[in-house]
Design a protein around this motif. Sequence first.
Motif, PDB file in Angstrom:
ATOM      1  N   PRO A   6       0.801  -1.233   0.000  1.00 28.39           N
ATOM      2  CA  PRO A   6       0.000   0.000   0.000  1.00 28.39           C
ATOM      3  C   PRO A   6       0.836   1.287   0.000  1.00 28.39           C
ATOM      4  O   PRO A   6       0.341   2.318  -0.458  1.00 28.39           O
ATOM      5  CB  PRO A   6      -0.857  -0.119   1.267  1.00 28.39           C
ATOM      6  CG  PRO A   6      -0.251  -1.224   2.061  1.00 28.39           C
ATOM      7  CD  PRO A   6       0.450  -2.124   1.111  1.00 28.39           C
ATOM      8  N   TRP A   7       2.076   1.248   0.444  1.00 30.26           N
ATOM      9  CA  TRP A   7       2.923   2.458   0.331  1.00 30.26           C
ATOM     10  C   TRP A   7       3.043   2.857  -1.141  1.00 30.26           C
ATOM     11  O   TRP A   7       2.951   4.037  -1.487  1.00 30.26           O
ATOM     12  CB  TRP A   7       4.320   2.214   0.928  1.00 30.26           C
ATOM     13  CG  TRP A   7       5.205   3.436   0.825  1.00 30.26           C
ATOM     14  CD1 TRP A   7       5.269   4.475   1.709  1.00 30.26           C
ATOM     15  CD2 TRP A   7       6.107   3.764  -0.243  1.00 30.26           C
ATOM     16  NE1 TRP A   7       6.155   5.434   1.253  1.00 30.26           N
ATOM     17  CE2 TRP A   7       6.683   5.024   0.065  1.00 30.26           C
ATOM     18  CE3 TRP A   7       6.486   3.125  -1.434  1.00 30.26           C
ATOM     19  CZ2 TRP A   7       7.624   5.647  -0.773  1.00 30.26           C
ATOM     20  CZ3 TRP A   7       7.411   3.745  -2.266  1.00 30.26           C
ATOM     21  CH2 TRP A   7       7.974   4.998  -1.932  1.00 30.26           C
ATOM     22  N   CYS A   8       3.245   1.870  -2.009  1.00 29.92           N
ATOM     23  CA  CYS A   8       3.391   2.170  -3.438  1.00 29.92           C
ATOM     24  C   CYS A   8       2.085   2.693  -4.024  1.00 29.92           C
ATOM     25  O   CYS A   8       2.080   3.664  -4.781  1.00 29.92           O
ATOM     26  CB  CYS A   8       3.853   0.931  -4.211  1.00 29.92           C
ATOM     27  SG  CYS A   8       5.585   0.503  -3.933  1.00 29.92           S
ATOM     28  N   GLY A  17      19.491   0.662  -9.134  1.00 29.73           N
ATOM     29  CA  GLY A  17      20.183   1.633  -8.293  1.00 29.73           C
ATOM     30  C   GLY A  17      19.887   1.391  -6.822  1.00 29.73           C
ATOM     31  O   GLY A  17      20.150   2.257  -5.973  1.00 29.73           O
ATOM     32  N   TRP A  18      19.349   0.228  -6.500  1.00 27.88           N
ATOM     33  CA  TRP A  18      19.043  -0.120  -5.110  1.00 27.88           C
ATOM     34  C   TRP A  18      20.239  -0.842  -4.504  1.00 27.88           C
ATOM     35  O   TRP A  18      20.774  -1.792  -5.099  1.00 27.88           O
ATOM     36  CB  TRP A  18      17.799  -1.024  -5.038  1.00 27.88           C
ATOM     37  CG  TRP A  18      16.529  -0.384  -5.562  1.00 27.88           C
ATOM     38  CD1 TRP A  18      16.338   0.939  -5.864  1.00 27.88           C
ATOM     39  CD2 TRP A  18      15.283  -1.034  -5.852  1.00 27.88           C
ATOM     40  NE1 TRP A  18      15.051   1.148  -6.313  1.00 27.88           N
ATOM     41  CE2 TRP A  18      14.377  -0.048  -6.314  1.00 27.88           C
ATOM     42  CE3 TRP A  18      14.830  -2.363  -5.752  1.00 27.88           C
ATOM     43  CZ2 TRP A  18      13.060  -0.339  -6.684  1.00 27.88           C
ATOM     44  CZ3 TRP A  18      13.521  -2.643  -6.121  1.00 27.88           C
ATOM     45  CH2 TRP A  18      12.647  -1.644  -6.577  1.00 27.88           C
ATOM     46  N   GLU A  19      20.649  -0.369  -3.310  1.00 33.44           N
ATOM     47  CA  GLU A  19      21.802  -0.974  -2.640  1.00 33.44           C
ATOM     48  C   GLU A  19      21.506  -2.422  -2.246  1.00 33.44           C
ATOM     49  O   GLU A  19      20.417  -2.751  -1.781  1.00 33.44           O
ATOM     50  CB  GLU A  19      22.159  -0.170  -1.372  1.00 33.44           C
ATOM     51  CG  GLU A  19      23.456  -0.656  -0.743  1.00 33.44           C
ATOM     52  CD  GLU A  19      23.693  -0.150   0.682  1.00 33.44           C
ATOM     53  OE1 GLU A  19      24.654  -0.635   1.307  1.00 33.44           O
ATOM     54  OE2 GLU A  19      22.935   0.711   1.145  1.00 33.44           O
ATOM     55  N   THR A  45       7.298 -12.313   0.664  1.00 35.02           N
ATOM     56  CA  THR A  45       6.463 -12.453  -0.534  1.00 35.02           C
ATOM     57  C   THR A  45       7.142 -11.912  -1.792  1.00 35.02           C
ATOM     58  O   THR A  45       6.655 -12.169  -2.898  1.00 35.02           O
ATOM     59  CB  THR A  45       5.105 -11.768  -0.306  1.00 35.02           C
ATOM     60  OG1 THR A  45       5.291 -10.634   0.548  1.00 35.02           O
ATOM     61  CG2 THR A  45       4.125 -12.718   0.362  1.00 35.02           C
ATOM     62  N   GLU A  46       8.220 -11.135  -1.620  1.00 30.78           N
ATOM     63  CA  GLU A  46       9.033 -10.698  -2.762  1.00 30.78           C
ATOM     64  C   GLU A  46      10.450 -10.408  -2.291  1.00 30.78           C
ATOM     65  O   GLU A  46      10.647  -9.797  -1.243  1.00 30.78           O
ATOM     66  CB  GLU A  46       8.511  -9.391  -3.406  1.00 30.78           C
ATOM     67  CG  GLU A  46       7.266  -9.537  -4.219  1.00 30.78           C
ATOM     68  CD  GLU A  46       6.799  -8.204  -4.825  1.00 30.78           C
ATOM     69  OE1 GLU A  46       7.644  -7.305  -5.057  1.00 30.78           O
ATOM     70  OE2 GLU A  46       5.597  -8.068  -5.053  1.00 30.78           O
ATOM     71  N   ASN A  47      11.403 -10.815  -3.105  1.00 32.11           N
ATOM     72  CA  ASN A  47      12.809 -10.443  -2.934  1.00 32.11           C
ATOM     73  C   ASN A  47      13.505 -10.809  -4.240  1.00 32.11           C
ATOM     74  O   ASN A  47      13.276 -11.888  -4.772  1.00 32.11           O
ATOM     75  CB  ASN A  47      13.443 -11.213  -1.757  1.00 32.11           C
ATOM     76  CG  ASN A  47      14.944 -10.990  -1.644  1.00 32.11           C
ATOM     77  OD1 ASN A  47      15.743 -11.900  -1.860  1.00 32.11           O
ATOM     78  ND2 ASN A  47      15.339  -9.781  -1.310  1.00 32.11           N
TER      79      ASN A  47
HETATM   80  C1  PNW Z   1       7.612  -3.974  -5.989  1.00 36.90           C
HETATM   81  N1  PNW Z   1      10.033   1.828  -4.335  1.00 36.90           N
HETATM   82  O1  PNW Z   1       7.574  -2.652  -6.423  1.00 36.90           O
HETATM   83  C2  PNW Z   1       6.380  -4.606  -6.610  1.00 36.90           C
HETATM   84  O2  PNW Z   1       5.577  -5.345  -5.721  1.00 36.90           O
HETATM   85  C3  PNW Z   1       6.635  -5.359  -7.868  1.00 36.90           C
HETATM   86  O3  PNW Z   1       5.485  -5.349  -8.672  1.00 36.90           O
HETATM   87  C4  PNW Z   1       7.851  -4.782  -8.573  1.00 36.90           C
HETATM   88  O4  PNW Z   1       8.051  -5.345  -9.833  1.00 36.90           O
HETATM   89  C5  PNW Z   1       9.042  -5.036  -7.661  1.00 36.90           C
HETATM   90  O5  PNW Z   1       8.824  -4.523  -6.365  1.00 36.90           O
HETATM   91  C6  PNW Z   1      10.339  -4.462  -8.204  1.00 36.90           C
HETATM   92  O6  PNW Z   1      10.275  -3.067  -8.301  1.00 36.90           O
HETATM   93  C7  PNW Z   1       8.236  -1.583  -5.870  1.00 36.90           C
HETATM   94  O7  PNW Z   1      10.185   2.840  -5.075  1.00 36.90           O
HETATM   95  C8  PNW Z   1       8.386  -0.449  -6.662  1.00 36.90           C
HETATM   96  O8  PNW Z   1      10.432   1.830  -3.136  1.00 36.90           O
HETATM   97  C9  PNW Z   1       8.977   0.662  -6.163  1.00 36.90           C
HETATM   98  C10 PNW Z   1       9.425   0.673  -4.850  1.00 36.90           C
HETATM   99  C11 PNW Z   1       9.268  -0.441  -4.036  1.00 36.90           C
HETATM  100  C12 PNW Z   1       8.672  -1.575  -4.561  1.00 36.90           C
END
Ligand code: PNW
Length: 438
Positions: free
Chosen positions: A174-176, A320-322, A348-350
Motif C-alpha cells: 500500500p505504500w506504493c 540503483g538499489w543498494e 512475498t518478494e525479494n
Molecule cells: C515492488 N520503491 O515494487 C512490486 O511489488 C513489484 O510489482 C515490482 O516489480 C518489484 O517490487 C520491483 O520493483 C516496488 O520505489 C516499486 O520503493 C517501487 C518501490 C518499491 C517496490
Amino acid sequence: PEVKISDLLRTDFPANFTFGVATSAFQIEGATQEGGRGPSIWDTFCREPGRIRDGSNGDIACDHYHRLDEDLDLIARLNVSAYRFSVAWPRIQPTGSGAANEEGLAFYERLIDGLIARGLEPHLTLYHWDLPQALQDLGGWTHRDTAYRFAEYARIVAERLGPKVKSIATLNEPWCSSILSYQIGEHAPGWNSRPAALAAAHHLMLGHGLAMQQMRALNLKAELGLVLNLDSAYSDTPDDLPGVQLADGKFNRWFLDPVLRGQYPHDIWVHYGNDVPDVHAGDLDIMQAPLDFLGVNYYSRTFVSAAGRKPPGATYTDMGWEIYPQGLTDLLVRLHHSYSDLPPLLITENGAAYPDELGTDGQIHDPARVEYIQQHLNAVREAITAGVDVRGYFAWSLMDNFEWAYGYGKRFGLVYVDYQTQARTLKDSAKWYQGFLG
Ligand code: PNW
C-alpha cells in the motif's frame, strides 16, 4: 555461525518452509482488452506521454494470458512448491462494481486448477495496483467509497476461488499504491499531493480491513493476510537518527501500526500536520483485523544522510538499489521484537534487476542475481535462527516483465523473456534455484 553462502542447503530451512516465485497480473498477462476486462489505471497511465521510461504499456507484456499452460509448466520445472500471483480486479469487475465477469473468474480458476494439478500451492493477491479506471474517475483511492468497492470485489473472488488457494493477500504494498502513486506521482494515477496520498493510504488500509471482514465470514481454510514493502533505515552518525526515525515511520510504521496496533504512529501523525487523513470512528478497529500472515517484500535498505553521504563500499542492482542482505535479517528481527501480536511472516518478494542478455551460447549468465538470492536466503535463515517465525520465501520474479515506470528495461526474472518471440529461457539463477530446491 560462519556458513559459506554457496553451501546454503534446502535442509538449512524447516522442511515445511515454502519456496516459490511471484508475479503480478498487469506485469505479465497482456490481453488487456480480452475476456471482458475493463481498463485499469495502469492502461491509462501508460498512454500518458513521459510516464513510462521506454514508452511501453501492458497490452502484450509476457502474453501470459495466452500462454498459461506453458508458464505453469515453467513454474513446475523450477522445483518450487508455491506460486504467488495477483488477480486483475478489472477482469472480475470491469468497472469496479456490480456483477462478476464470469470469463475473468474462469481464467483464474484455470490458473489455480493448473497449479494444483502440478502440485503447486496457489498464493493469491487481490490488489497489485490495477484499479479499475471507472473507480479512478470517481477519485480512486482518495474516495472513501473505493474501500467498500474493494471489500465487495474481495468477497466475489474469495467465494469462488478461496476454497482452492493456500493464501489470500488483500493488498500488495500500500505504500506504493498511495505515496508513490498519489504524492510522488511515479505510479498510476500520477498525482502530486500529500493529503491525497494519505487519504489514499487510509482508504487502502480501510479496504484491507473491510475485505478481511468479508472473507473471514466465509470460513475459508485459506490463510488471510496483507503484503507490505518494508525496509530498514540506517545512518552513519547519531545526528541523522531523527531522519532515520522519520524514514522508518513514513515507510514502515505508518502501515504496520494501524494493522498490528490499531493506531497511527504519533510522531509521524504530528509530522504530517494538516495533511493527515479523515479517520472515522471505528476505522482503526476495522484496519486491525487479525492476520494469519504478514507478507514482507524486501529489496534494499534506506541510508539516511543529511550530508548526502553514501554507504562506503556499497554495491547496487540495475534499479540503483543498494544490496544489503543484513537489512532483511535486521528487519525481521525488529518486527519480531517490536510487535507483540506479530503473525507468521512470509517473504512475498525479494529479487534483483540486472541488464541480462542472451549469450552466444544461448544461456543467460546472471551470477550477481544468484549471489543476491543466496545472500538474502541466508539472511532469512539467520532470522529464523534468531527465533523469527518466517514460513516462506518467494523470489521476484518468475520471469522478466513490465517493471512499471521502467517499462521492459529492467529485468527481475529468474527466467529470461525475449519480447520479440516471447521465448522463455532459464537464467543461471533459475537453474541455481532449481538445483537448490531439487
Ligand atoms: C515492488 N520503491 O515494487 C512490486 O511489488 C513489484 O510489482 C515490482 O516489480 C518489484 O517490487 C520491483 O520493483 C516496488 O520505489 C516499486 O520503493 C517501487 C518501490 C518499491 C517496490
